[in-house]
Design a protein around this motif. Structure first.
Motif, PDB file in Angstrom:
ATOM      1  N   ARG A 123      39.151 -39.715 -26.529  1.00  0.00           N
ATOM      2  CA  ARG A 123      38.202 -40.321 -25.586  1.00  0.00           C
ATOM      3  C   ARG A 123      38.904 -40.670 -24.275  1.00  0.00           C
ATOM      4  O   ARG A 123      38.325 -40.523 -23.190  1.00  0.00           O
ATOM      5  N   THR A 124      40.152 -41.120 -24.368  1.00  0.00           N
ATOM      6  CA  THR A 124      40.919 -41.421 -23.156  1.00  0.00           C
ATOM      7  C   THR A 124      41.166 -40.151 -22.347  1.00  0.00           C
ATOM      8  O   THR A 124      41.032 -40.143 -21.119  1.00  0.00           O
ATOM      9  N   ILE A 125      41.517 -39.070 -23.032  1.00  0.00           N
ATOM     10  CA  ILE A 125      41.701 -37.786 -22.348  1.00  0.00           C
ATOM     11  C   ILE A 125      40.398 -37.350 -21.691  1.00  0.00           C
ATOM     12  O   ILE A 125      40.377 -36.857 -20.561  1.00  0.00           O
ATOM     13  N   GLN A 126      39.284 -37.575 -22.393  1.00  0.00           N
ATOM     14  CA  GLN A 126      37.980 -37.161 -21.882  1.00  0.00           C
ATOM     15  C   GLN A 126      37.590 -37.902 -20.605  1.00  0.00           C
ATOM     16  O   GLN A 126      36.770 -37.412 -19.830  1.00  0.00           O
ATOM     17  N   SER A 127      38.187 -39.055 -20.369  1.00  0.00           N
ATOM     18  CA  SER A 127      37.859 -39.796 -19.146  1.00  0.00           C
ATOM     19  C   SER A 127      38.277 -39.031 -17.892  1.00  0.00           C
ATOM     20  O   SER A 127      37.823 -39.348 -16.787  1.00  0.00           O
ATOM     21  N   GLU A 128      39.136 -38.007 -18.071  1.00  0.00           N
ATOM     22  CA  GLU A 128      39.606 -37.224 -16.930  1.00  0.00           C
ATOM     23  C   GLU A 128      39.171 -35.761 -16.986  1.00  0.00           C
ATOM     24  O   GLU A 128      39.456 -34.998 -16.064  1.00  0.00           O
ATOM     25  N   THR A 129      38.495 -35.356 -18.068  1.00  0.00           N
ATOM     26  CA  THR A 129      38.073 -33.961 -18.180  1.00  0.00           C
ATOM     27  C   THR A 129      36.846 -33.844 -19.070  1.00  0.00           C
ATOM     28  O   THR A 129      36.656 -34.639 -20.000  1.00  0.00           O
ATOM     29  N   ASN A 130      36.030 -32.855 -18.789  1.00  0.00           N
ATOM     30  CA  ASN A 130      34.854 -32.577 -19.620  1.00  0.00           C
ATOM     31  C   ASN A 130      35.160 -31.612 -20.756  1.00  0.00           C
ATOM     32  O   ASN A 130      34.309 -31.384 -21.622  1.00  0.00           O
ATOM     33  N   TYR A 131      36.368 -31.050 -20.750  1.00  0.00           N
ATOM     34  CA  TYR A 131      36.670 -29.960 -21.676  1.00  0.00           C
ATOM     35  C   TYR A 131      37.410 -30.470 -22.914  1.00  0.00           C
ATOM     36  O   TYR A 131      38.547 -30.093 -23.196  1.00  0.00           O
ATOM     37  N   VAL A 132      36.718 -31.359 -23.645  1.00  0.00           N
ATOM     38  CA  VAL A 132      37.270 -31.986 -24.842  1.00  0.00           C
ATOM     39  C   VAL A 132      36.184 -32.048 -25.909  1.00  0.00           C
ATOM     40  O   VAL A 132      35.022 -32.322 -25.607  1.00  0.00           O
ATOM     41  N   VAL A 133      36.571 -31.795 -27.158  1.00  0.00           N
ATOM     42  CA  VAL A 133      35.664 -31.980 -28.293  1.00  0.00           C
ATOM     43  C   VAL A 133      36.290 -32.990 -29.250  1.00  0.00           C
ATOM     44  O   VAL A 133      37.478 -33.283 -29.179  1.00  0.00           O
ATOM     45  N   GLY A 134      35.466 -33.526 -30.154  1.00  0.00           N
ATOM     46  CA  GLY A 134      35.971 -34.498 -31.116  1.00  0.00           C
ATOM     47  C   GLY A 134      36.008 -35.909 -30.583  1.00  0.00           C
ATOM     48  O   GLY A 134      36.779 -36.737 -31.065  1.00  0.00           O
ATOM     49  N   VAL A 135      35.181 -36.207 -29.575  1.00  0.00           N
ATOM     50  CA  VAL A 135      35.133 -37.559 -29.029  1.00  0.00           C
ATOM     51  C   VAL A 135      34.541 -38.494 -30.079  1.00  0.00           C
ATOM     52  O   VAL A 135      33.607 -38.145 -30.800  1.00  0.00           O
ATOM     53  N   TYR A 136      35.084 -39.685 -30.159  1.00  0.00           N
ATOM     54  CA  TYR A 136      34.783 -40.614 -31.254  1.00  0.00           C
ATOM     55  C   TYR A 136      33.290 -40.863 -31.433  1.00  0.00           C
ATOM     56  O   TYR A 136      32.771 -40.855 -32.546  1.00  0.00           O
ATOM     57  N   GLU A 137      32.559 -41.074 -30.334  1.00  0.00           N
ATOM     58  CA  GLU A 137      31.146 -41.426 -30.455  1.00  0.00           C
ATOM     59  C   GLU A 137      30.274 -40.227 -30.812  1.00  0.00           C
ATOM     60  O   GLU A 137      29.116 -40.379 -31.161  1.00  0.00           O
TER      61      GLU A 137
END
Length: 232
Positions: A123-137
């Motif tokens: 989730r922290t990584i996602q705060s800087e990019t949209n290209y992430v899967v597996g976000v906690y929520e």
């Protein structure tokens, strides 16, 4: 290692290096094959002994992701990211900088959680990019699903070797009790197996002992146990 010769032999399209000295980030992203689609692969954080070890790891893992996607008939290519760091020194600033590294590829690489990263870290990584899967929520961490896949593989092997439909009564040794290992122990315990476990972290083996009745052995002993199945 001869970098250009090795990447050519392994079929990689790009290998990207990134450093941010302000947050002590050193990272590598390898893109193996994007012909089926965007490269997808999780990111692991590991205290590699040397940079060559990190490079070797990211090359083999990214190539493996290409093969995995092809076997599963998923229209994505293979990629992988590694962060060279001690997990104890992991910071939000480091992870955000890595997120900016991923974002700079403009969607060519999609990443997620691997060794020493948690859903919160993703989730922290996602705060800087949209290209992430597996976000906690959203989808959460991949460990339970990965462990479920290992369990199904064990069941298939047992049926093939011994024509058995059930695992109860079998002896299984699990080496390594990270997120996947702990989830696998949970599933195997539910199947009624006799568990043997090892890990460098005694806190993790104690959890498996308390929750799943696992017998704890030293890491050097796990290879020589008289068990039916070895799950490294």
């Amino acid at each position: 290692m001869k970098l250009f010769e090795t990447t050519t032999e392994m079929g990689h399209e790009q290998v990207l290096f990134y450093q941010d000295q302000k947050v002590d980030l050193r990272a590598i992203i390898a893109l193996h094959d994007t012909s089926p689609g965007k490269a997808m692969g999780a990111t692991r954080l590991w205290p590699y002994v040397c940079e060559e070890d990190a490079l070797r790891d990211v090359l083999r893992l990214s190539r493996g992701m290409t093969y995995k996607a092809a076997c599963a008939n998923i229209p994505v290519g293979g990629g992988k990211g590694v962060i060279i760091a001690n997990p104890q020194n992991k910071t939000d600033e480091m992870l955000k900088a890595y997120g900016r590294f991923v974002e700079s590829l403009n969607g060519l690489f999609i990443t997620g959680q691997d060794v020493n990263l948690s859903p919160k870290d993703v989730r922290t990584i996602q705060s800087e990019t949209n290209y992430v899967v597996g976000v906690y929520e959203k989808s959460g961490g991949p460990a339970p699903l990965t462990a479920r896949g290992v369990l199904l593989g064990i069941k298939a092997a047992v049926e093939f070797c011994w024509q058995k439909q059930r695992l109860d009564g079998l002896k299984v040794a699990v080496q390594g009790l990270g997120n996947v290992g702990q989830s696998l122990c949970k599933y195997l315990h539910q199947e009624g197996v006799e568990l043997f476990v090892s890990d460098l972290n005694p806190n993790k083996t104690e959890i498996a002992k308390i929750l799943y009745g696992a017998k704890v052995v030293e890491p050097s002993e796990i290879y020589s146990l008289d068990v039916d199945i070895f799950a490294p």
